[in-house]
Design a protein around this motif. Structure first.
Motif, mmCIF file in Angstrom:
data_model
loop_
_atom_site.group_PDB
_atom_site.id
_atom_site.type_symbol
_atom_site.label_atom_id
_atom_site.label_comp_id
_atom_site.label_asym_id
_atom_site.label_seq_id
_atom_site.Cartn_x
_atom_site.Cartn_y
_atom_site.Cartn_z
ATOM 1 N N TYR A 1 0.911 -1.252 -0.015
ATOM 2 C CA TYR A 1 -0.057 -0.096 0.123
ATOM 3 C C TYR A 1 1.016 1.239 -0.077
ATOM 4 O O TYR A 1 2.051 1.276 0.385
ATOM 5 C CB TYR A 1 -0.889 -0.108 1.195
ATOM 6 C CG TYR A 1 -0.082 0.185 2.578
ATOM 7 C CD1 TYR A 1 0.125 1.123 3.178
ATOM 8 C CD2 TYR A 1 0.062 -1.178 3.029
ATOM 9 C CE1 TYR A 1 0.795 1.390 4.262
ATOM 10 C CE2 TYR A 1 0.917 -1.302 4.501
ATOM 11 C CZ TYR A 1 1.119 0.059 5.038
ATOM 12 O OH TYR A 1 1.836 0.052 6.356
ATOM 13 N N ARG A 2 0.439 2.399 -0.577
ATOM 14 C CA ARG A 2 0.889 3.648 -0.381
ATOM 15 C C ARG A 2 0.793 4.183 1.092
ATOM 16 O O ARG A 2 -0.306 4.357 1.317
ATOM 17 C CB ARG A 2 0.363 4.686 -1.397
ATOM 18 C CG ARG A 2 0.617 4.345 -2.794
ATOM 19 C CD ARG A 2 1.910 5.020 -3.370
ATOM 20 N NE ARG A 2 1.752 6.491 -3.323
ATOM 21 C CZ ARG A 2 2.263 7.505 -4.060
ATOM 22 N NH1 ARG A 2 2.756 7.085 -5.172
ATOM 23 N NH2 ARG A 2 2.005 8.750 -3.748
ATOM 24 N N THR A 3 1.895 4.518 1.466
ATOM 25 C CA THR A 3 1.930 4.723 3.056
ATOM 26 C C THR A 3 1.292 6.370 3.033
ATOM 27 O O THR A 3 0.558 6.664 4.112
ATOM 28 C CB THR A 3 3.218 5.002 3.599
ATOM 29 O OG1 THR A 3 3.919 5.886 2.945
ATOM 30 C CG2 THR A 3 3.654 3.555 3.739
ATOM 31 N N ASP A 4 0.981 7.024 1.961
ATOM 32 C CA ASP A 4 0.737 8.527 2.066
ATOM 33 C C ASP A 4 -0.744 8.579 1.477
ATOM 34 O O ASP A 4 -1.564 9.599 1.733
ATOM 35 C CB ASP A 4 1.440 9.285 0.902
ATOM 36 C CG ASP A 4 1.375 8.830 -0.357
ATOM 37 O OD1 ASP A 4 1.137 7.742 -0.571
ATOM 38 O OD2 ASP A 4 1.867 9.733 -1.410
ATOM 39 N N LYS A 5 -1.314 7.450 1.201
ATOM 40 C CA LYS A 5 -2.774 7.280 0.566
ATOM 41 C C LYS A 5 -3.547 6.487 1.335
ATOM 42 O O LYS A 5 -4.786 6.656 1.364
ATOM 43 C CB LYS A 5 -2.883 7.006 -0.944
ATOM 44 C CG LYS A 5 -1.963 7.713 -1.830
ATOM 45 C CD LYS A 5 -2.516 9.143 -1.906
ATOM 46 C CE LYS A 5 -1.817 9.829 -2.948
ATOM 47 N NZ LYS A 5 -2.423 11.330 -3.399
ATOM 48 N N VAL A 6 -3.078 5.257 1.983
ATOM 49 C CA VAL A 6 -3.955 4.388 2.654
ATOM 50 C C VAL A 6 -3.679 4.630 4.390
ATOM 51 O O VAL A 6 -2.615 4.193 4.725
ATOM 52 C CB VAL A 6 -3.550 2.889 2.189
ATOM 53 C CG1 VAL A 6 -4.328 2.036 2.923
ATOM 54 C CG2 VAL A 6 -3.674 2.943 0.873
ATOM 55 N N LYS A 7 -4.577 5.077 4.905
ATOM 56 C CA LYS A 7 -4.705 5.584 6.321
ATOM 57 C C LYS A 7 -5.880 5.053 6.977
ATOM 58 O O LYS A 7 -6.977 5.359 6.538
ATOM 59 C CB LYS A 7 -4.084 6.984 6.506
ATOM 60 C CG LYS A 7 -2.743 7.142 6.021
ATOM 61 C CD LYS A 7 -2.417 8.611 6.299
ATOM 62 C CE LYS A 7 -1.072 9.073 5.694
ATOM 63 N NZ LYS A 7 -0.607 10.483 5.953
ATOM 64 N N PRO A 8 -6.013 4.495 8.064
ATOM 65 C CA PRO A 8 -4.634 3.964 8.943
ATOM 66 C C PRO A 8 -4.166 3.084 8.096
ATOM 67 O O PRO A 8 -4.634 2.419 7.403
ATOM 68 C CB PRO A 8 -5.175 3.638 9.973
ATOM 69 C CG PRO A 8 -6.613 3.079 9.670
ATOM 70 C CD PRO A 8 -7.170 4.092 9.048
ATOM 71 N N ALA A 9 -2.702 2.477 8.571
ATOM 72 C CA ALA A 9 -2.188 1.534 7.804
ATOM 73 C C ALA A 9 -2.898 0.013 8.083
ATOM 74 O O ALA A 9 -3.205 -0.423 8.995
ATOM 75 C CB ALA A 9 -0.551 1.233 8.574
ATOM 76 N N PRO A 10 -3.034 -0.714 6.915
ATOM 77 C CA PRO A 10 -3.856 -1.857 6.910
ATOM 78 C C PRO A 10 -3.119 -3.048 7.430
ATOM 79 O O PRO A 10 -1.785 -2.893 7.498
ATOM 80 C CB PRO A 10 -4.329 -1.934 5.547
ATOM 81 C CG PRO A 10 -3.222 -1.582 4.829
ATOM 82 C CD PRO A 10 -2.586 -0.222 5.454
ATOM 83 N N ASP A 11 -3.676 -3.901 8.133
ATOM 84 C CA ASP A 11 -2.979 -5.032 8.641
ATOM 85 C C ASP A 11 -3.750 -6.350 8.130
ATOM 86 O O ASP A 11 -3.646 -7.530 8.810
ATOM 87 C CB ASP A 11 -3.062 -4.952 10.210
ATOM 88 C CG ASP A 11 -4.384 -5.188 11.046
ATOM 89 O OD1 ASP A 11 -5.425 -5.167 10.169
ATOM 90 O OD2 ASP A 11 -4.352 -5.391 12.044
ATOM 91 N N SER A 12 -4.979 -6.282 7.268
ATOM 92 C CA SER A 12 -5.733 -7.174 7.189
ATOM 93 C C SER A 12 -5.921 -7.180 5.187
ATOM 94 O O SER A 12 -5.928 -6.019 4.698
ATOM 95 C CB SER A 12 -7.194 -7.101 7.658
ATOM 96 O OG SER A 12 -8.099 -7.862 7.063
#
Length: 400
Positions: A170-181
Motif C-alpha cells: 500500500y501507499r503509505t501516503d494514501k492508505v490510512k490507517p495502515a492496513p493489517d488485513s
C-alpha cells in the motif's frame, strides 16, 4: 538486490506462471494436505554414474543464467567447467508450457512451481528423486522437505529451490490507517475505488478464499485451494464486488511498480521483490503479510522420468542448490533461497532477513500455490471440489 532490466524481466516471466488454465485432476497442496491421486510406479535413479556430456533444462527466466544477460550473473559456465555437462536451457513462461515440454521427453529437469509439480508426478512424467545423490539436499530448510507439493507417498520428487509470499502493498501516503488485513482489498476496497490492484490469474481466487476462510467460518473453508461449488461461489461473489474497485489487474511487475509510483494503484497484492524495487524507485510503499496469512509459491527442481542425461541432471540439481549458487539465484531473481547455508553467501548480508528465508513462523502462514482438483485437498470424502478449469471459467466471469 539487483534492479536491472534483466531481473525485472525474469520475475515478470515468472508472474505469468499461472495465467493459463489447467484442468488436470492431479492433486497437490501445502503441508499436511491430503493428495488427490496415487503416484504411478516410476523408477528412481539408483546410482550416480559418469556424466553424459549435456543436460537439457526447462527453467523460469533468471534461474539458469549464463552471463549473456549480465556478465556477473553466470552460474552455468562454472557448472559446465566443473562437470563437463553442457547446459541447454529452454526458458518457459507458464507452468502449462513446462508440463507440455516435459511430456515431449526431450528434457531432463525442470524448475516446476507448485501448480505443475503434482501434475508431473501424477502423469508419470517426473521420477522420484534419490536425495542421497544430491549432497546439498541435507542443507535445505526442513520445512521445504517432504511437502505435498514436492513429494508423494513419502518420496521426494524434486529438490526445493526457493519460495516467496504474496503480500499486501500500500501507499503509505494514501492508505490510512495502515492496513493489517486483506480487508483493505476486499470489504474496504471501495475506499480506494479505481486504485486497487490484484494479481491477474485464476489462482487469485485462492486469495479471496483465504480471506473468507478467516472471516466467514460458516462457509467451512479449510483450504483455499479446496473449494466446493458453494465455497467457490462465495469467493467469486467477493471478487465480483472487488472488481468494481479494481483499477488494474497486474501480471507484469514492472507495470505494478510504475502504477504504485504514479499513484494509479495505492493498495493490492505484490511480491517482496516488487516492493523492494518500488521502494528503490522512491515510491512511498510498504508491504506486509496480513493477519489472515497469504498465498505464496515454492519452486522445485524435478527430474524427468525419461531423462536421457540423468547423471548430468543430478549434478545440476546439486549445483543449483549449493550454498553459493543458490544465493546467487535468489538475489538475482528475488526470492528466499532453499538452502539454509545460502544465507551466508549473499552479497547483501540482510538479504535473507528481507525475504524471511529462515523465518519458519512466517512461512507457516503462507499457503503455497496448488492446483485445485476435484478430489477435495482438505480431506473431505463426501464432497466434490472445483478444479482449475472451473476456476478459469470463474475468473473470466469475474473480470467480465
Amino acid at each position: 538486490m539487483r534492479t536491472s532490466t534483466v531481473l525485472r524481466a525474469a520475475a515478470a516471466a515468472c508472474a505469468l506462471l499461472l495465467t493459463a488454465a489447467c484442468g488436470s485432476d492431479s492433486g497437490s497442496g501445502s503441508s499436511g494436505r491430503p493428495q488427490g491421486f496415487q503416484a504411478p510406479d516410476v523408477p528412481m535413479h539408483k546410482k550416480l554414474g559418469a556424466g553424459e556430456g549435456q543436460v537439457n533444462i526447462i527453467a523460469w527466466a533468471g534461474y539458469a543464467e549464463d552471463g549473456s544477460n549480465d556478465p556477473e550473473a553466470d552460474w552455468v559456465h562454472p557448472f559446465e567447467k566443473k562437470t563437463g555437462c553442457q547446459v541447454n536451457t529452454k526458458v518457459a513462461g507458464t507452468s502449462d508450457e513446462m508440463v507440455s515440454l516435459m511430456k515431449t521427453g526431450q528434457y531432463d529437469t525442470v524448475s516446476a512451481s507448485g501448480d505443475a509439480t503434482l501434475r508431473l508426478i501424477a502423469s508419470g512424467d517426473a521420477a522420484p528423486v534419490n536425495t542421497a545423490l544430491v549432497p546439498n539436499y541435507r542443507d535445505i530448510f526442513r520445512s521445504l522437505k517432504n511437502q505435498p507439493f514436492n513429494s508423494a507417498e513419502g518420496r521426494m520428487y524434486g529438490i526445493p529451490h526457493g519460495r516467496g509470499a504474496n503480500l499486501l502493498m500500500y501507499r503509505t501516503d494514501k492508505v490510512k490507517p495502515a492496513p493489517d488485513s486483506w480487508s483493505a482489498v476486499f470489504d474496504d476496497a471501495v475506499r480506494h475505488t479505481g486504485h486497487v490492484t490484484a494479481y491477474d490469474s485464476p489462482i487469485y481466487i485462492a486469495d479471496a478464499a483465504l480471506y473468507l476462510m478467516k472471516t466467514r467460518p460458516e462457509l467451512g473453508i479449510k483450504d483455499p485451494y479446496a473449494l466446493d461449488e458453494k465455497q467457490l461461489g462465495a469467493a467469486v461473489d467477493l471478487l465480483k464486488k472487488q472488481r468494481e474497485a479494481i483499477g488494474e489487474y497486474w501480471s507484469d511487475y514492472q507495470k505494478e511498480v510504475s502504477a504504485f509510483k504514479s499513484g494509479d494503484s495505492v493498495v493490492g497484492t505484490t511480491w517482496q521483490v516488487i516492493a523492494n524495487l518500488a521502494t528503490a524507485d522512491k515510491a512511498p510503499v510498504k508491504a506486509i503479510l496480513p493477519k489472515e496469512g497469504s498465498t505464496g509459491w515454492s519452486d522445485t527442481w524435478m527430474v524427468a522420468a525419461r531423462a536421457k542425461h540423468p547423471n548430468c541432471a543430478y549434478r545440476w540439481l546439486d549445483w543449483i542448490v549449493s550454498p553459493k549458487v543458490n544465493a546467487q539465484v535468489a538475489e538475482w531473481f528475488g526470492e528466499a533461497p532453499a538452502n539454509e547455508k545460502a544465507c551466508r553467501e549473499t552479497s547483501d548480508p540482510a538479504f535473507c532477513d528481507t525475504f524471511h528465508a529462515g523465518d519458519e513462523a512466517y512461512f507457516k502462514r503462507v499457503h503455497f500455490w496448488t492446483t485445485p482438483v476435484k478430489q477435495c485437498l482438505d480431506g473431505r470424502k463426501n464432497a466434490t471440489c472445483t478444479d482449475y478449469a472451473r476456476w478459469t471459467r470463474a475468473w473470466t466471469e469475474i473480470k467480465g
